[in-house]
Design an enzyme around this catalytic site. Sequence first.
Site, PDB file in Angstrom:
ATOM      1  N   GLU A  72       7.398  -5.937 -12.035  1.00 48.81           N
ATOM      2  CA  GLU A  72       6.889  -7.283 -11.768  1.00 48.81           C
ATOM      3  C   GLU A  72       5.489  -7.485 -12.362  1.00 48.81           C
ATOM      4  OE1 GLU A  72       6.358 -10.234  -7.878  1.00 48.81           O
ATOM      5  OE2 GLU A  72       6.634  -8.077  -7.591  1.00 48.81           O
ATOM      6  N   LYS A 122      10.265 -16.404 -10.168  1.00 47.79           N
ATOM      7  CA  LYS A 122      10.398 -15.938  -8.789  1.00 47.79           C
ATOM      8  C   LYS A 122      10.501 -17.143  -7.863  1.00 47.79           C
ATOM      9  CE  LYS A 122       8.100 -12.581  -5.708  1.00 47.79           C
ATOM     10  NZ  LYS A 122       6.965 -11.634  -5.659  1.00 47.79           N
ATOM     11  N   CYS A 166      11.594  -9.297  -7.151  1.00 47.67           N
ATOM     12  CA  CYS A 166      11.000  -8.703  -5.947  1.00 47.67           C
ATOM     13  C   CYS A 166      11.406  -9.425  -4.653  1.00 47.67           C
ATOM     14  CB  CYS A 166       9.485  -8.628  -6.089  1.00 47.67           C
ATOM     15  SG  CYS A 166       8.728  -7.440  -4.939  1.00 47.67           S
ATOM     16  N   LYS A 213       8.643   3.684   3.278  1.00 50.22           N
ATOM     17  CA  LYS A 213       8.998   2.464   2.548  1.00 50.22           C
ATOM     18  C   LYS A 213      10.241   2.644   1.671  1.00 50.22           C
ATOM     19  CE  LYS A 213       7.740  -1.828   1.349  1.00 50.22           C
ATOM     20  NZ  LYS A 213       6.434  -2.061   0.701  1.00 50.22           N
ATOM     21  N   SER A 241     -19.532  17.819   5.367  1.00 50.83           N
ATOM     22  CA  SER A 241     -20.219  18.114   6.631  1.00 50.83           C
ATOM     23  C   SER A 241     -19.756  19.391   7.301  1.00 50.83           C
ATOM     24  CB  SER A 241     -19.993  16.950   7.599  1.00 50.83           C
ATOM     25  OG  SER A 241     -18.626  16.888   7.984  1.00 50.83           O
ATOM     26  N   ASN A 269     -28.219   7.497  14.741  1.00 53.10           N
ATOM     27  CA  ASN A 269     -27.822   6.725  13.565  1.00 53.10           C
ATOM     28  C   ASN A 269     -28.811   6.879  12.406  1.00 53.10           C
ATOM     29  OD1 ASN A 269     -25.499   5.790  14.749  1.00 53.10           O
ATOM     30  ND2 ASN A 269     -26.352   3.805  15.349  1.00 53.10           N
TER      31      ASN A 269
END
Length: 559
Positions: A49, A118, A155, A188, A299, A380
């Site tokens: 696409e 599309k 799609c 997916k 770290s 912080n």
Amino acid sequence: MTNAAPGIIRIAVAQLNPTVGDIAGNLALARQARAEAARHGADLVLFTELFIAGYPPEDLVMKPAFVEACEKAVADFAGETADGGPGVVIGTPLKRESGVHNAAMVLDDGKIIAERYKLDLPNYGEFDEKRVFQPGPSMPGPVNFRGVRLGIPVCEDIWGQLDVCETLAESGAEILLVPNGSPYYRGKVDVRQQVAIVQVIESGLPLIYANMLGGQDELVFDGASFAIQADKSLAFQMSQFEAAVAVTTWRRDGEAWVCADGPMSVIPEKEEADYRACLLGLRDYVNKNGFKNVVLGLSGGVDSALCAALAVDALGEERVRAVMLPYRYTSQISLKDAEDCAKALGCRYDVVPIAAPVEGFLEALGALFEGTQEGVTEENLQSRTRGTLLMAISNKFGSMVVTTGNKSEMSVGYATLYGDMNGGFNPIKDLYKMQVYALCRWRNDHVPPGALGPSGEVIPANIIDKAPSAELRENQTDQDSLPPYPVLDDILECLVENEMAVDDIVARGHDRKMVHRIEHLLYIAEYKRRQAAPGVKITKKNFGRDRRYPITNRFRDRT
């Protein structure tokens, strides 16, 4: 052009990695793929696409010069098909009287022989196509390509409710070719195949699903192109996270077309798939945006260790600099773990103590802070000092800062703006803490295909086994103020991924007061997430594209 051999057509699927806006580069990729397909006897090459533009082009589509340049590139490519080689199906934005369309162009015999637009424009989650495109003005009909009638839904045309495939079948289509830009999230591949099977059942036609590859900002397109036979069986399966041009042979069997051969790749399991998605997303973000190398704070904790492993795997050890930035609360164990991790990965490792700048800030603020108690502000300052130093290294050497916060921390705001949130990209932004641990263990046992890092234990076991801590005060651990991460992650997945009501979360066995607290922290941290670096989408609902909550928000679920 002559027709394909009677009863046979060879279709190449080009599963490639275009770059948004790189029209010349994408056209060069297409030319190479067509030449490769020609060497293997292909009759047709199916691209993905909006291949010429890259996907998703977003508001680039609103720039007329961009759309015109894309169309010219396709026209030039069409002229090249006069050489007797394969025809082409390729995606591009296209301006016509009916508007700007997400189009698939069919090229053959030196010209554009068909345009298909599309019809179903997605407007959910990561998609926002109704913003920039107009839907096709009518249902598409099949395209006669060398005697074979091809249906070309684009799609979302097979995902939505418009019966595009069924209409194509009724109009005489024989094979469905579907160009896609379908981004990754966990699981997916199975979802796509089920969608395709539904369309095969309704149309009675075989379906080829060509999916894009590559990272584009937060999105990763994982390829995994495939086809479904008319009998609903898997015809072929291309690899996931790897570029390829696969030539498949289709034979006519009576009135139907059957795939006679094609690749049958194995799809990775979930930890491997997530790791490779993070790797590809980081690699493409760095390379496509022109960064020569990256730097990150190491770290001695699990998050930065995983990010370091991903960076070395994506870019190679010579392009990664790890920096330990110790203060008086940094333990000797953390110093050793960070050094061991850098040595295992083979990347450059520097130690830059931050005591002097932190004490300088505290001295500068001494008069203003007089009479107050030390607390989060002073903690912080340590994080922000580290962030400032990493950005200075970035500015001096042109290295992109990789930021290292996980989704659990970003959900509840346990991250410092202008401190550990500093950076250009976060490869683990959409991984909950327990998923970070799982990927660390997986990487110690495996080297993914295409990785540039070493084999063996690249994340020392002690980093995985010890209690997580920000080390901003004496004997601090994350669980001082948060529930154990398995509990926290389950509550967060209920709230974020599934939008569950508090009562339903409590019914799973969680303490109501704790659920209320986590929900409150989730909402009040929205302003931080709006300012966070982009990062790879791994879950169905990442922060940013998929979940757009208001910053100013007084709602709390207290029913």
